[in-house]
Motif scaffolding. Structure first.
Motif, mmCIF file in Angstrom:
data_model
loop_
_atom_site.group_PDB
_atom_site.id
_atom_site.type_symbol
_atom_site.label_atom_id
_atom_site.label_comp_id
_atom_site.label_asym_id
_atom_site.label_seq_id
_atom_site.Cartn_x
_atom_site.Cartn_y
_atom_site.Cartn_z
ATOM 1 N N SER A 166 30.216 -4.706 74.403
ATOM 2 C CA SER A 166 29.263 -5.818 74.507
ATOM 3 C C SER A 166 29.959 -7.137 74.841
ATOM 4 N N THR A 216 25.033 3.394 69.236
ATOM 5 C CA THR A 216 24.297 2.720 70.302
ATOM 6 C C THR A 216 25.054 2.834 71.613
ATOM 7 N N LEU A 219 24.754 -0.290 76.952
ATOM 8 C CA LEU A 219 23.752 -1.222 77.454
ATOM 9 C C LEU A 219 22.804 -1.692 76.366
ATOM 10 N N GLU A 220 23.091 -1.335 75.127
ATOM 11 C CA GLU A 220 22.236 -1.772 74.026
ATOM 12 C C GLU A 220 22.281 -3.286 73.860
ATOM 13 N N LYS A 223 19.657 -4.769 76.104
ATOM 14 C CA LYS A 223 18.315 -4.534 75.569
ATOM 15 C C LYS A 223 18.012 -5.472 74.403
ATOM 16 N N GLU A 224 18.957 -5.583 73.478
ATOM 17 C CA GLU A 224 18.742 -6.459 72.334
ATOM 18 C C GLU A 224 18.733 -7.933 72.736
ATOM 19 N N ILE A 226 17.634 -9.171 75.628
ATOM 20 C CA ILE A 226 16.319 -9.457 76.214
ATOM 21 C C ILE A 226 15.254 -9.487 75.131
ATOM 22 N N GLY A 227 15.353 -8.558 74.155
ATOM 23 C CA GLY A 227 14.391 -8.572 73.050
ATOM 24 C C GLY A 227 14.498 -9.833 72.213
ATOM 25 N N GLY A 233 10.776 -6.068 70.178
ATOM 26 C CA GLY A 233 11.620 -4.886 70.189
ATOM 27 C C GLY A 233 12.688 -4.833 69.120
#
Length: 400
Positions: A166, A216, A219-220, A223-224, A226-227, A233
Motif C-alpha cells: 500500500s 487483503t 489493491l485493497e 478500494k478502502e 475510495i470508500g 463500504g
C-alpha cells in the motif's frame, strides 16, 4: 583560377631536373624530334609530390600490391600518442556501460533501502505513534529492536512487513496526481488532498495487528481509499473525523516536509560542491573520483533532507496519524509487551485538541513515541550508502 601545383611540374614529367634542360620553356611542337628533352609516352606514372599520401621527403610511392612499411616517428612526436590540440580519447564502451550500470545500481539501492529495508522501522514507528496506551515510548533503538524481535517471534515476519504494497500505491498515486495537477494549476498542495484518503488506508494497513488482520489483496488500499473518500463500504464509528477536518493537518505536514527538504537539500548540495571544487584545486582528480562526485552528492543531499524533515516534523506526524486512525476501528499490537492487541478509542475533536491532550496525558515526549525507529531507519540507510560507495569505487578501480 590558377591550378595549384608545385614549381617545376609541367604535367608530363617531374623529376626535379627539367628546368636545367636547355629546351625548357620551348613549346613542345618546336622541339626537335628525338631530343633529350623528349617527354616520352603521353601516359606516365603519377608524380611523387612531396607531402602527398603522408609521405616524407625522399620517399617514393609503393608499387601496386606492395604493402608499405609503417613509418616510425622520432623526436617529440613519438612521445605523445595524440597530437596537441587533437581530440581527447574517450572511454571505451565498457567504461560507459559500467558508469551507467553503476549509476542505476546506486539509485536502485537507495530506493530499495528507503522503501523495503526501512519498512519494519516504519511499521513500529507508526504503531508507537498511535498507541496512546503505551507506557514505553521507545525513544532509543535498543527498545525498538527488542519489540521488533518480540513481534517477529509471536506473529512471524509478516508482522514487520505488513502494508508495504500500500505504501507503493500511495507513492504512485502521489506522483500521478502531482504530474496531472502541475499541468493545470501551480498549486502543489492539491496533491496531498488527492492522496489523503489512500494515505489513511495505507496507514491503517501498517498499524493493524497481524493477529486479526485478514489476507487483503494489494489493491485493497485503493478500494478502502475510495470508500473513505465517498463514505461508503468501510465500517466506521461515530468518532471518525471527516476528510474536511483532515485537510489542514495533512496539507500542513506535506508542505512543511517539502519546504524543509528542499532547503536542506540545496544547502547540502552547495556545501558538497564547494568542497569538491576546493579538492579539485588542491590536487588533480582521478576519473574514479570524478564519477563518484557525479553521483553521491545528490544521494547524500536527499538523505540529509529526508532525515532533517522527519526529525523536525515528527511531533506533527504523530498528531496527524492519530487523527487519521481515529474512528476506523483499528486494533494495534501492544508495543509495551510485544504480544496482545489494543483498540484505538480516541475522541479528539481536531488538531488543536489532539495536541493539548497528548501534552497533558503523555507529556512532551509523547509526541516522540517510537523515535528510536527513526534512528534505526536512517542508520541503516547511511550504512547502505557507504557500502554502495565502496562497491562502486572497487568496480571503477578494476575497470580503469
Amino acid at each position: 583560377m590558377h591550378p595549384r601545383r608545385p614549381d617545376g611540374f609541367d604535367g608530363l614529367g617531374y623529376r626535379g631536373g627539367v628546368r636545367d634542360d636547355p629546351a625548357f620553356g620551348v613549346p613542345f611542337h618546336a622541339r626537335p624530334f628525338g631530343s633529350g628533352s623528349d617527354p616520352g609516352p603521353w601516359v606516365t606514372t603519377p608524380p611523387d609530390i612531396p607531402g602527398s599520401r603522408n609521405l616524407h621527403w625522399g620517399e617514393k610511392s609503393p608499387a601496386y600490391g606492395v604493402p608499405s612499411a609503417p613509418a616510425t616517428l622520432e623526436g617529440p612526436a613519438a612521445e605523445e600518442p595524440f597530437p596537441a590540440g587533437g581530440d581527447v580519447p574517450r572511454p571505451g564502451p565498457s567504461s560507459e556501460q559500467l558508469n551507467r550500470f553503476a549509476g542505476f545500481g546506486i539509485g536502485l539501492a537507495s530506493l530499495f533501502t528507503e522503501n523495503v529495508l526501512a519498512h519494519p522501522c516504519i511499521v513500529i514507528r507508526r504503531q508507537c505513534q498511535v498507541n496512546y496506551h503505551g507506557r514505553h515510548y521507545h525513544l532509543t533503538p535498543f527498545t525498538v529492536i527488542n519489540i521488533m524481535y518480540s513481534f517477529n517471534k509471536t506473529q512471524g515476519p509478516r508482522a514487520l512487513w505488513k502494508g508495504m504494497g500500500s505504501t507503493f500505491i500511495v507513492q504512485g498515486v502521489t506522483l500521478g496526481a502531482e504530474g496531472i495537477i502541475s499541468e493545470f494549476t501551480p498549486l502543489p498542495s492539491l496533491t496531498y488532498v488527492v492522496a489523503m484518503p489512500f494515505y489513511s488506508a495505507s496507514l491503517i494497513e501498517t498499524v493493524q495487528s497481524e493477529i486479526i488482520r485478514d489476507n487483503t489483496g494489494i489493491l485493497e488500499c485503493i478500494k478502502e481509499g475510495i470508500g473513505r473518500a465517498i463514505g461508503l463500504g468501510v465500517p466506521h464509528s461515530k468518532r471518525l473525523l471527516p476528510l474536511l477536518s483532515l485537510i489542514f493537518p495533512t496539507v500542513l505536514h506535506g508542505a512543511l516536509h517539502y519546504i524543509i527538504s528542499s532547503i536542506i537539500q540545496k544547502i547540502v548540495l552547495l556545501l558538497l560542491k564547494r568542497k569538491t571544487c576546493d579538492g579539485h584545486l588542491a590536487e588533480s582528480t582521478s576519473p574514479m573520483q570524478s564519477m563518484l562526485d557525479a553521483y553521491f552528492p545528490e544521494l547524500i543531499a536527499n538523505f540529509a533532507a529526508s532525515l532533517c524533515s522527519d526529525v523536525i516534523l515528527y511531533p506533527l506526524e504523530t498528531v496527524l496519524h492519530r487523527l487519521h486512525v481515529q474512528g476506523t476501528r483499528t486494533i494495534i499490537d501492544n508495543t509495551d509487551l510485544g504480544y496482545e492487541v489494543l483498540p484505538i478509542n480516541t475522541q479528539y475533536e481536531g488538531m488543536r485538541d489532539c495536541i493539548n491532550t497528548i501534552k497533558q496525558e503523555e507529556g512532551v515526549l509523547g509526541f516522540y513515541k517510537g523515535f528510536g525507529a527513526v534512528i534505526i531507519q536512517y542508520t541503516l540507510h547511511a550504512a547502505i550508502l557507504q557500502i554502495t560507495k565502496v562497491i562502486y569505487s572497487t568496480l571503477l578501480q578494476n575497470s580503469i
